[in-house]
Write a protein that holds these residues in place. Structure first.
Motif, PDB file in Angstrom:
ATOM      1  N   UNK A   1       0.803  -1.256   0.057  1.00 31.30           N
ATOM      2  CA  UNK A   1       0.214  -0.047  -0.096  1.00 31.30           C
ATOM      3  C   UNK A   1       0.819   1.043  -0.005  1.00 31.30           C
ATOM      4  N   UNK A   2       1.798   1.276   0.728  1.00 32.33           N
ATOM      5  CA  UNK A   2       2.984   2.416   0.876  1.00 32.33           C
ATOM      6  C   UNK A   2       3.238   2.931  -0.724  1.00 32.33           C
ATOM      7  N   UNK A   3       3.906   1.763  -1.110  1.00 30.84           N
ATOM      8  CA  UNK A   3       4.629   1.735  -2.660  1.00 30.84           C
ATOM      9  C   UNK A   3       3.383   2.340  -3.466  1.00 30.84           C
ATOM     10  N   UNK A   4       2.303   1.595  -3.574  1.00 29.25           N
ATOM     11  CA  UNK A   4       1.206   2.005  -4.542  1.00 29.25           C
ATOM     12  C   UNK A   4       0.653   3.571  -4.277  1.00 29.25           C
ATOM     13  N   UNK A   5       0.664   3.713  -2.899  1.00 29.01           N
ATOM     14  CA  UNK A   5       0.335   5.247  -2.632  1.00 29.01           C
ATOM     15  C   UNK A   5       1.433   6.211  -3.202  1.00 29.01           C
ATOM     16  N   UNK A   6       2.495   5.962  -3.169  1.00 26.98           N
ATOM     17  CA  UNK A   6       3.700   6.724  -3.291  1.00 26.98           C
ATOM     18  C   UNK A   6       3.745   6.933  -4.976  1.00 26.98           C
ATOM     19  N   UNK A   7       3.632   5.832  -5.695  1.00 28.50           N
ATOM     20  CA  UNK A   7       3.728   5.863  -7.022  1.00 28.50           C
ATOM     21  C   UNK A   7       2.408   6.648  -7.698  1.00 28.50           C
ATOM     22  N   UNK A   8       1.239   6.359  -7.223  1.00 25.29           N
ATOM     23  CA  UNK A   8      -0.052   7.024  -7.512  1.00 25.29           C
ATOM     24  C   UNK A   8       0.184   8.611  -7.426  1.00 25.29           C
ATOM     25  N   UNK A   9       0.638   8.890  -6.260  1.00 23.47           N
ATOM     26  CA  UNK A   9       0.876  10.329  -5.694  1.00 23.47           C
ATOM     27  C   UNK A   9       1.719  11.177  -6.735  1.00 23.47           C
TER      28      UNK A   9
ATOM     29  N   UNK B   1      -6.643  -1.680  -5.373  1.00 26.45           N
ATOM     30  CA  UNK B   1      -6.377  -3.212  -4.805  1.00 26.45           C
ATOM     31  C   UNK B   1      -5.476  -3.376  -3.563  1.00 26.45           C
ATOM     32  N   UNK B   2      -4.429  -2.449  -3.607  1.00 26.17           N
ATOM     33  CA  UNK B   2      -3.664  -2.494  -2.260  1.00 26.17           C
ATOM     34  C   UNK B   2      -4.176  -1.935  -1.269  1.00 26.17           C
ATOM     35  N   UNK B   3      -5.176  -0.904  -1.215  1.00 29.78           N
ATOM     36  CA  UNK B   3      -6.191  -0.504  -0.135  1.00 29.78           C
ATOM     37  C   UNK B   3      -7.004  -1.710   0.365  1.00 29.78           C
TER      38      UNK B   3
END
Length: 460
Positions: free
Chosen positions: A404-412, A423-425
């Motif tokens: 989730x941390x990686x997915x949020x950083x990439x999306x941001x 999906x990560x959430x």
């Protein structure tokens, strides 16, 4: 001298016959199939203290209060007192009975003779009346055996009520803390989803996200939000259950707001070669029931034979003067022999009923042994599997946090896909809630081990 010889002979004969006890002598079963059961019941030393290993002050307080206030436990204790009172009453039946009485009687025309017309007769009676059933064939002794077994069974059931109560309090406490933990997890998840929603909104305003992405994150947010009322109901239910167990109104337990489930510092261990069946109150209770029903056979069988009883009076009989002295001293003795010879069919039917009850009690005892073995084995295996599942879910949760941390950083940063974030959430929410459920489940199954082993399980 001849009279003394006759009296001595009669006394010896009565004593000899009284030593006879009909019916089967009870022998405690020592083995059921391949399962040994050769130890009498005893309450485990840890039965009243095993929960202290959790080092949870709130749990200690709840259990201590429940052992004092719980009404089911009071009822079980009263049942013990009642059973032993019945035993003492039954035991006293083998002793002579007596009563002291003083009476006055006035009679006119006491006979049909004309000479008694108009004659009033008055008299006083003062003395002791005695009666004694001579237990020739052991009916009273078998009845005492049955009452003894029933009293011991009541005492065992009282100990079992304590074990069950402690387990119920501990389990309900785990459910309360589990509901607290899941509620906290849901609230934290809502905060995390709100952060993701804020990111989507910021990107939407910058023209980098779509309305669909915002709607999808809100679906997930409201899905978690919808689960909160059910978790609050679970919390209220656990509070109500605990309150009832402690004989207290709901909402007044003051359990605190820290959602931490009790844990052991060391794992539990089963001692090799230990006969844990002797700590099982349900097995011991079934064994005492078998002993009582076996004694009932002797009670019923004794009615096949004659019964001898002796009644008597010792006191004074006097006229209107109410004088007491050697002149009006009175005594009477009346031996009675009775036999249900004309009703032997009913006696034999009662014997068959008693034998059938004993057969049923034996089958119940044997089944209870099998149930106890299965219960103990299942509790251990279930706990071990629950711990494995919990450890795997902990690793899953840790991995989902990283994802989730990686997915949020990439999306941001604009380099990640929204679906990957979504999906990560979803995976992180599921893993954290499942971990909370498994923590509660593991604690409940650990309590089940202590219950199924009668509190005799030990730490390594």
């Amino acid at each position: 001298m001849p009279n003394m010889f006759k009296l001595s002979t009669m006394a010896i004969l009565v004593a000899t016959l009284s030593a006879c006890t009909v019916g089967p002598d009870y022998q405690q079963p020592t083995q059921v199939a391949t399962i040994n059961f050769d130890s009498p019941y005893q309450q485990a030393e840890q039965a009243q203290s095993w929960w202290l290993a959790f080092d949870d002050a709130t749990l200690n307080r709840l259990i201590s209060r429940a052992l004092v206030e719980n009404r089911t436990l009071v009822q079980a204790r009263a049942n013990v007192d009642r059973a032993y009172a019945v035993f003492r009453d039954t035991q006293n039946n083998s002793l002579p009975k007596g009563s002291l009485a003083s009476s006055y009687q006035a009679t006119e025309n006491g006979t049909v003779s004309s000479s008694d017309n108009g004659v009033i007769t008055r008299g006083f009676s003062n003395g002791a009346s005695l009666s004694w059933d001579i237990d020739l064939f052991g009916k009273l002794r078998r009845a005492t055996e049955a009452a003894t077994a029933a009293a011991e069974q009541a005492d065992i059931l009282w100990h079992d009520a304590q074990v069950q109560l402690i387990s119920q309090v501990a389990t309900s406490y785990g459910e309360y803390r589990g509901a607290q933990l899941r509620l906290l997890v849901a609230e934290q998840n809502l905060q995390n989803l709100q952060q993701s929603r804020d990111i989507v909104l910021a990107r939407l305003e910058a023209g980098l996200a779509s309305e669909l992405e915002l709607a999808q994150i809100e679906v997930q947010y409201h899905q978690v939000q919808a689960a909160v009322p059910a978790l609050r109901v679970a919390l209220l239910t656990a509070d109500a259950t605990l309150s009832a167990l402690l004989a207290q109104q709901p909402g007044k337990l003051n359990l605190g707001s820290v959602p931490k489930l009790p844990e052991l510092a060391e794992p539990v261990a089963v001692v090799a070669g230990e006969n844990y069946l002797r700590y099982r109150a349900d097995v011991a209770s079934a064994e005492r029931e078998l002993a009582a029903r076996t004694a009932d056979i002797g009670v019923a069988t004794a009615d096949l034979y004659p019964n001898v009883s002796i009644s008597g009076f010792l006191g004074f009989l006097s006229g209107p003067g109410f004088s007491l002295g050697s002149d009006n001293q009175s005594w009477a003795i009346a031996p009675t022999l009775s036999w249900q010879a004309a009703d032997l069919g009913s006696v034999k039917a009662r014997i068959r009923v008693a034998e059938a009850n004993a057969t049923m009690a034996l089958a119940q005892f044997e089944q209870q042994v099998f149930n106890a073995i299965a219960d103990m084995q299942l509790s251990l295996q279930s706990y071990n599997l629950s711990r494995e599942q919990q450890l795997s879910t902990e690793r899953q949760w840790q991995a989902s946090n990283k994802a989730l941390r990686i997915a949020r950083e990439r999306y941001n940063a604009g380099s990640g896909e929204f679906l990957a974030l979504l999906d990560a959430e979803r995976e992180q929410l599921f893993a954290r809630d499942q971990l909370a459920q498994l923590q509660q489940q593991s604690f409940g199954r650990l309590v089940a081990i202590y219950r199924s082993f009668g509190g005799a399980i030990q730490l390594q």
